[in-house]
Design a protein around this motif. Sequence first.
Motif, PDB file in Angstrom:
ATOM      1  N   GLN A   1       0.826  -1.209   0.000  1.00 58.77           N
ATOM      2  CA  GLN A   1       0.000   0.000   0.000  1.00 58.77           C
ATOM      3  C   GLN A   1       0.858   1.256   0.000  1.00 58.77           C
ATOM      4  N   THR A   2       1.875   1.292   0.857  1.00 61.66           N
ATOM      5  CA  THR A   2       2.729   2.482   0.925  1.00 61.66           C
ATOM      6  C   THR A   2       3.510   2.681  -0.367  1.00 61.66           C
ATOM      7  N   THR A   3       3.961   1.581  -0.986  1.00 59.09           N
ATOM      8  CA  THR A   3       4.725   1.696  -2.230  1.00 59.09           C
ATOM      9  C   THR A   3       3.852   2.240  -3.352  1.00 59.09           C
ATOM     10  N   ARG A   4       2.650   1.738  -3.459  1.00 59.95           N
ATOM     11  CA  ARG A   4       1.757   2.200  -4.517  1.00 59.95           C
ATOM     12  C   ARG A   4       1.397   3.676  -4.328  1.00 59.95           C
ATOM     13  N   ALA A  28      -2.084  -5.908  -7.032  1.00 59.36           N
ATOM     14  CA  ALA A  28      -2.816  -4.691  -6.676  1.00 59.36           C
ATOM     15  C   ALA A  28      -2.356  -3.515  -7.536  1.00 59.36           C
ATOM     16  N   ALA A  29      -1.051  -3.413  -7.781  1.00 57.39           N
ATOM     17  CA  ALA A  29      -0.548  -2.324  -8.623  1.00 57.39           C
ATOM     18  C   ALA A  29      -1.107  -2.427 -10.033  1.00 57.39           C
ATOM     19  N   ALA A  30      -1.156  -3.637 -10.577  1.00 61.85           N
ATOM     20  CA  ALA A  30      -1.715  -3.822 -11.913  1.00 61.85           C
ATOM     21  C   ALA A  30      -3.196  -3.493 -11.935  1.00 61.85           C
ATOM     22  N   ARG A  31      -3.908  -3.943 -10.911  1.00 63.13           N
ATOM     23  CA  ARG A  31      -5.349  -3.700 -10.832  1.00 63.13           C
ATOM     24  C   ARG A  31      -5.654  -2.206 -10.721  1.00 63.13           C
ATOM     25  N   GLU A  32      -4.790  -1.484 -10.001  1.00 65.45           N
ATOM     26  CA  GLU A  32      -5.004  -0.054  -9.781  1.00 65.45           C
ATOM     27  C   GLU A  32      -4.364   0.821 -10.855  1.00 65.45           C
ATOM     28  N   GLY A  33      -3.668   0.200 -11.811  1.00 63.59           N
ATOM     29  CA  GLY A  33      -3.055   0.960 -12.893  1.00 63.59           C
ATOM     30  C   GLY A  33      -1.852   1.783 -12.482  1.00 63.59           C
ATOM     31  N   VAL A  34      -1.128   1.344 -11.452  1.00 65.53           N
ATOM     32  CA  VAL A  34       0.079   2.051 -11.016  1.00 65.53           C
ATOM     33  C   VAL A  34       1.260   1.425 -11.752  1.00 65.53           C
TER      34      VAL A  34
END
Length: 293
Positions: free
Chosen positions: A67-70, A97-103
């Motif tokens: 979470q903090t990295t994203r 999560a990063a892929a799902r959130e587009g980060v």
Amino acid sequence: MNEPIAIKVDPANTDQAKAWGGNEGAYWAVNAEHIDRAVERYHGPFMAVAGISAHDHVLDIGCGTGQTTRDAARAASSGSALGVDLSPAMLDYARQAAAREGVRNVRFEQADAQIHPFTAEAYDVAISRSGAMFFGDPVAAFTNIARALRPGGRLVLSTWQGFGDNEWLRELMTAMAAGRDLPAPPPGAPGPFSLADPDRIRAILGAAGFVDIQLEPHREPMWFGKDADDAQRFVLGLLGWMLEDLDDDGKRRALDNLAATLTAHDTGDGVLYGSAAWTIQATRGKHVRGGGS
């Protein structure tokens, strides 16, 4: 069960690598959203102190499920963020999560930050939310992190204050102990409270090459579940090991004690316990062992 260690790990961190590479890391990955909600009242203030700007390159130590990295990557919109952790399960969650959130300006790597060969002077900011208390040799670890920062780069940590200041763990462990004495961890041993003592924090970071070390205390309620039953399921996943050496009567007492304290802390808006943490800021000095001038 614990998986074989697949990366280079300092011998002082072998036990941590086995734990986070096995059941403990897997549980945190499965319960990532629950755990992030538990500490959500710390998250916003922590990221505000980190003060990440658009062009920063950020290193997140013990990033867990990311979470903090994203959020660091979002703030560093023209820069990047790297999260490192010992747990492959939590890193898998972080990547998904990063892929799902587009980060897209974020990546995650399994590594022991105490010895990992980070690119020297590549990062503007190093952060860690509750992930920097588990090093076997903290001076070596923070020296390695300092080398990865440019001179003048910033370190921002969130660490727990002492056991006595954290109602959540004190109450939950006392309940699960079922009348047994709770031995205090050896001073400075890797664990949640290894960076609880302000003098020790300053000594470790100073020896690692950091200057302008500042500590700010924070007290916030932690959320353990929507109600007592939800919280009990979660807590047993974290502390169920405390039942292993109890007989049947002892297990019943422990579970009854746990249900009682969770019910007493059920506010109707979630099960809440008091907690206390430090927000630590420091700056990489000009002189770091092996880090150039």
